[in-house]
Design an enzyme around this catalytic site. Structure first.
Site, PDB file in Angstrom:
ATOM      1  N   LYS A  22       0.832  -1.210   0.000  1.00 45.00           N
ATOM      2  CA  LYS A  22       0.000   0.000   0.000  1.00 45.00           C
ATOM      3  C   LYS A  22       0.868   1.262   0.000  1.00 45.00           C
ATOM      4  CE  LYS A  22      -1.643   1.457   4.113  1.00 45.00           C
ATOM      5  NZ  LYS A  22      -1.219   2.839   4.473  1.00 45.00           N
ATOM      6  N   ASN A  23       1.891   1.250   0.854  1.00 48.01           N
ATOM      7  CA  ASN A  23       2.675   2.478   1.017  1.00 48.01           C
ATOM      8  C   ASN A  23       3.613   2.749  -0.151  1.00 48.01           C
ATOM      9  OD1 ASN A  23       1.289   2.891   3.331  1.00 48.01           O
ATOM     10  ND2 ASN A  23       2.957   2.389   4.728  1.00 48.01           N
ATOM     11  N   ARG A  92      -4.861  10.006   4.945  1.00 46.57           N
ATOM     12  CA  ARG A  92      -3.842  10.971   5.319  1.00 46.57           C
ATOM     13  C   ARG A  92      -2.799  11.163   4.216  1.00 46.57           C
ATOM     14  NH1 ARG A  92      -5.260  11.320  10.152  1.00 46.57           N
ATOM     15  NH2 ARG A  92      -5.668   9.092  10.180  1.00 46.57           N
ATOM     16  N   CYS A 116      -6.410  12.292  13.743  1.00 45.78           N
ATOM     17  CA  CYS A 116      -5.203  12.258  14.576  1.00 45.78           C
ATOM     18  C   CYS A 116      -4.998  10.839  15.064  1.00 45.78           C
ATOM     19  CB  CYS A 116      -5.311  13.217  15.748  1.00 45.78           C
ATOM     20  SG  CYS A 116      -6.445  12.675  17.009  1.00 45.78           S
ATOM     21  N   PRO A 122       1.914  16.600  11.546  1.00 43.64           N
ATOM     22  CA  PRO A 122       2.058  17.873  10.835  1.00 43.64           C
ATOM     23  C   PRO A 122       2.645  17.683   9.440  1.00 43.64           C
ATOM     24  CG  PRO A 122       3.716  17.689  12.571  1.00 43.64           C
ATOM     25  CD  PRO A 122       2.849  16.474  12.679  1.00 43.64           C
ATOM     26  N   ILE A 123       2.504  18.719   8.597  1.00 41.99           N
ATOM     27  CA  ILE A 123       3.083  18.649   7.246  1.00 41.99           C
ATOM     28  C   ILE A 123       4.055  19.811   7.032  1.00 41.99           C
ATOM     29  CG2 ILE A 123       1.243  17.307   6.147  1.00 41.99           C
ATOM     30  CD1 ILE A 123       0.122  20.030   5.119  1.00 41.99           C
ATOM     31  N   ASP A 124       4.594  20.323   8.151  1.00 40.64           N
ATOM     32  CA  ASP A 124       5.495  21.481   8.058  1.00 40.64           C
ATOM     33  C   ASP A 124       6.705  21.219   7.162  1.00 40.64           C
ATOM     34  OD1 ASP A 124       6.017  19.634  10.171  1.00 40.64           O
ATOM     35  OD2 ASP A 124       7.547  20.956  10.977  1.00 40.64           O
ATOM     36  N   ASP A 308       5.381   0.494  11.871  1.00 42.88           N
ATOM     37  CA  ASP A 308       4.137  -0.142  11.413  1.00 42.88           C
ATOM     38  C   ASP A 308       4.007  -1.593  11.878  1.00 42.88           C
ATOM     39  OD1 ASP A 308       3.522   2.221  10.176  1.00 42.88           O
ATOM     40  OD2 ASP A 308       4.109   1.564   8.174  1.00 42.88           O
ATOM     41  N   ILE A 330       8.616   7.022  16.521  1.00 40.70           N
ATOM     42  CA  ILE A 330       8.212   7.708  15.287  1.00 40.70           C
ATOM     43  C   ILE A 330       6.949   8.535  15.504  1.00 40.70           C
ATOM     44  CG2 ILE A 330       7.651   7.415  12.824  1.00 40.70           C
ATOM     45  CD1 ILE A 330      10.481   6.437  13.524  1.00 40.70           C
ATOM     46  N   ARG A 400      -8.266  -0.642   5.128  1.00 44.60           N
ATOM     47  CA  ARG A 400      -7.404   0.340   4.448  1.00 44.60           C
ATOM     48  C   ARG A 400      -6.076  -0.274   4.028  1.00 44.60           C
ATOM     49  NH1 ARG A 400      -6.057   4.124   8.403  1.00 44.60           N
ATOM     50  NH2 ARG A 400      -4.496   4.574   6.845  1.00 44.60           N
TER      51      ARG A 400
HETATM   52  N1  EPU Z   1       6.509  14.721  10.676  1.00 43.29           N
HETATM   53  C1  EPU Z   1       6.569  16.061  11.017  1.00 43.29           C
HETATM   54  N2  EPU Z   1       6.418  16.993  10.021  1.00 43.29           N
HETATM   55  C2  EPU Z   1       6.237  16.636   8.718  1.00 43.29           C
HETATM   56  C3  EPU Z   1       6.174  15.257   8.375  1.00 43.29           C
HETATM   57  C4  EPU Z   1       6.315  14.320   9.388  1.00 43.29           C
HETATM   58  O1  EPU Z   1       6.740  16.409  12.167  1.00 43.29           O
HETATM   59  O2  EPU Z   1       6.126  17.523   7.864  1.00 43.29           O
HETATM   60  C5  EPU Z   1       6.644  13.712  11.732  1.00 43.29           C
HETATM   61  C6  EPU Z   1       5.359  12.902  11.922  1.00 43.29           C
HETATM   62  O3  EPU Z   1       4.435  13.557  12.738  1.00 43.29           O
HETATM   63  C7  EPU Z   1       5.887  11.619  12.538  1.00 43.29           C
HETATM   64  C8  EPU Z   1       7.243  11.456  11.873  1.00 43.29           C
HETATM   65  O4  EPU Z   1       7.603  12.741  11.352  1.00 43.29           O
HETATM   66  O5  EPU Z   1       6.037  11.772  13.897  1.00 43.29           O
HETATM   67  C9  EPU Z   1       7.283  10.421  10.755  1.00 43.29           C
HETATM   68  O6  EPU Z   1       6.334  10.716   9.760  1.00 43.29           O
HETATM   69  P1  EPU Z   1       6.527  10.355   8.240  1.00 43.29           P
HETATM   70  O7  EPU Z   1       6.327  11.585   7.458  1.00 43.29           O
HETATM   71  O8  EPU Z   1       7.796   9.583   8.055  1.00 43.29           O
HETATM   72  O9  EPU Z   1       5.311   9.364   8.016  1.00 43.29           O
HETATM   73  P2  EPU Z   1       4.215   9.400   6.881  1.00 43.29           P
HETATM   74  O10 EPU Z   1       4.841   9.692   5.574  1.00 43.29           O
HETATM   75  O11 EPU Z   1       3.069  10.232   7.332  1.00 43.29           O
HETATM   76  C10 EPU Z   1       4.491   6.887   6.255  1.00 43.29           C
HETATM   77  C11 EPU Z   1       3.590   5.689   6.162  1.00 43.29           C
HETATM   78  C12 EPU Z   1       3.175   5.278   7.557  1.00 43.29           C
HETATM   79  C13 EPU Z   1       4.431   4.944   8.348  1.00 43.29           C
HETATM   80  C14 EPU Z   1       5.399   6.144   8.359  1.00 43.29           C
HETATM   81  C15 EPU Z   1       6.728   5.859   9.040  1.00 43.29           C
HETATM   82  C16 EPU Z   1       2.491   5.927   4.033  1.00 43.29           C
HETATM   83  C17 EPU Z   1       1.253   6.187   3.281  1.00 43.29           C
HETATM   84  N3  EPU Z   1       2.414   6.017   5.359  1.00 43.29           N
HETATM   85  O12 EPU Z   1       3.739   7.902   6.896  1.00 43.29           O
HETATM   86  O13 EPU Z   1       2.392   4.117   7.410  1.00 43.29           O
HETATM   87  O14 EPU Z   1       4.090   4.624   9.677  1.00 43.29           O
HETATM   88  O15 EPU Z   1       5.668   6.539   7.000  1.00 43.29           O
HETATM   89  O16 EPU Z   1       7.353   4.766   8.454  1.00 43.29           O
HETATM   90  O17 EPU Z   1       3.517   5.621   3.442  1.00 43.29           O
HETATM   91  C18 EPU Z   1       0.703   2.556   7.981  1.00 43.29           C
HETATM   92  O18 EPU Z   1       0.893   2.017   6.881  1.00 43.29           O
HETATM   93  O19 EPU Z   1       0.006   2.035   8.887  1.00 43.29           O
HETATM   94  C19 EPU Z   1       1.319   3.865   8.234  1.00 43.29           C
HETATM   95  C20 EPU Z   1       0.892   4.675   9.195  1.00 43.29           C
END
Ligand code: EPU
Length: 419
Positions: A22-23, A92, A116, A122-124, A308, A330, A400
């Site tokens: 999926k990811n 998300r 949440c 966040p997406i900063d 995960d 994480i 999902r």
């Molecule tokens: N973060 C920030 N700011 C940002 C982006 C991330 O503070 O702009 C923080 C997040 O809040 C979190 C950490 O950085 O604490 C890691 O987030 P990351 O961006 O790496 O995760 P993601 O891209 O939102 C993907 C996977 C998740 C998986 C994480 C970590 C997808 C669609 N989702 O999420 O998968 O847990 O990487 O490996 O690829 C799942 O499949 O169940 C799942 C949640």
């Protein structure tokens, strides 16, 4: 609302071909926007999140259709740059369409992806990177209006404060057709990033260093369509291996991504299971009660132990002999499944980012609610290992990420119905 009804106590046994990731599939579907032609994605899992991605593609003018596990995306036409809040809220990871839309059209309007589930997400870092690439971003009442003034983003040197998977993907998607060179320092090294880059290279992109912490992307004017096979889902693999281990069963996983699963497999082996790997196969046998894992299990960015897989391994360790300790590094709020496991008889104490699991000889059935995707899978695992019947509500979370979990479990000899 649908439920899973699980009767525990059966050993799982059999062979299972692992579904596509999926990811990987989600960012690759977003990436098809950059091709301006037809892409065929094989091994695409049939999941609700994948259908959400397909709705986003269709809403901006592409045509996305499915035949079995092949998704065909025709992105010849993109005639809309606004993605509705409703579509953005469905999952998300809709945020990764931002980089792809900017790469294709130089503009887009998206919104903060809601919810949440795992704490604040966040997406900063995504926004700061896009700004560094020359994108003008305005935020107004939850809408994020992005526009590259010259019609194209430009390359930049970006150092991420944390190797975020989504931010790395968004930067890559925006950079492959941007003007000039982009360098990402402290990039995420997850296998799914390499899969996205593999797809983009097959479409004509110039990317080097994926899988390492420095990725260099030279903007290419135009990409083209291609046929690509999505990698296997390492987390679904970890889930069925943990399920089989807790049930004292035996499984052969085929179509598996063995090297990518190594960080998980090396911890699973410490529970006393026999694990053998050969090319794309993983064999696991677990005859006796699992042993606790001695060393603290710390979730870390790849190649560390994957966050995960934390919930499913934890559920397996609730019936182990001894005490195991997890440290979640994480996400801030990724222990929401523990209340349900405790209701089923598990002994778990959560202290901030640490969870202490004292193994008990048995769990018992209960009525529980899936809290999130992997937490829900952990509840199914516990239910299969428990005595009696468990009803799991809110299973849309599980759908999902797992293709027809109840059918897979039944194929392995477990008793699980959708009701
Ligand atoms: N973060 C920030 N700011 C940002 C982006 C991330 O503070 O702009 C923080 C997040 O809040 C979190 C950490 O950085 O604490 C890691 O987030 P990351 O961006 O790496 O995760 P993601 O891209 O939102 C993907 C996977 C998740 C998986 C994480 C970590 C997808 C669609 N989702 O999420 O998968 O847990 O990487 O490996 O690829 C799942 O499949 O169940 C799942 C949640």
């Amino acid at each position: 609302m649908q439920k899973f009804i699980v009767k525990g106590g059966r050993r799982l046994r059999g062979e299972l071909a692992l579904q596509g990731s999926k990811n990987s599939a989600l960012p690759i579907m977003a990436a098809t926007l950059l091709c301006g032609g037809e892409c065929r994605l094989n091994n695409c899992p049939r999941l609700t999140d994948i259908y959400s991605a397909s709705r986003i593609l269709n809403c901006v003018g592409c045509r996305c259709t499915f035949s079995e596990n092949t998704a065909v995306v025709d992105s010849s036409v993109v005639n809309e740059t606004v993605i509705s809040e409703e579509l953005m809220r469905e999952m998300r990871s809709s945020i990764i369409f931002m980089g792809a839309m900017l790469g294709r059209t130089g503009e887009c309007t998206v919104s903060v992806p809601g919810g949440c589930e795992l704490g604040p997400r966040p997406i900063d870092m995504h926004l700061a990177a896009m700004r560094k690439m020359g994108v003008d971003i305005r935020e107004s009442y939850g809408r994020i209006i992005c526009r590259a003034p010259s019609g194209k983003a430009h390359g930049a040197r970006i150092s991420l404060a944390f190797p975020s998977v989504g931010a790395t993907e968004n930067i890559i998607l925006c950079a492959v057709t941007a003007e000039g060179e982009t360098v990402i320092n402290n990039a995420a090294r997850e296998p799914e990033i390499r899969d996205l880059c593999g797809f983009l290279r097959a479409c004509g992109a110039n990317i080097k260093g994926d899988g390492e912490s420095k990725i260099i992307i030279k903007g290419a004017g135009k990409l083209h369509g291609c046929e690509y096979t999505i990698m296997a889902d390492r987390i679904v693999g970890a889930t069925y291996l943990s399920m089989t281990a807790a049930s004292r069963g035996e499984i052969i996983l085929t179509n598996a991504c063995v090297p990518e699963m190594e960080p998980f497999l090396s911890v699973l082996e410490q529970t006393g299971c026999s694990v053998y790997t050969n090319e794309n196969k993983i064999y696991l046998r677990s005859g006796a009660r699992l042993k606790a894992v001695k060393d603290r299990i710390r979730t870390m960015p790849h190649p560390g132990f994957p966050t995960d897989a934390q919930a499913v391994l934890m559920a397996a360790l609730t019936v182990s002999d001894g005490t195991s300790v997890f440290e979640e590094n994480i996400f801030d709020c990724r222990y929401r499944h523990t209340d349900a496991l405790v209701k089923m008889g598990a002994d778990i104490q959560v202290l901030g980012k640490v969870a202490i699991i004292k193994g008990t000889p048995r769990l018992h059935g209960a009525a529980v609610e899936a809290t999130d995707l992997r937490g829900g899978a952990a509840m199914v695992l516990a239910a299969l290992a428990a005595e009696g019947t468990t009803e799991i509500d809110r299973i849309s979370h599980i759908d999902r990420g797992y293709e027809k979990m109840e059918e897979t479990v039944r194929k392995l000899g477990g008793d699980m119905q959708r009701g």
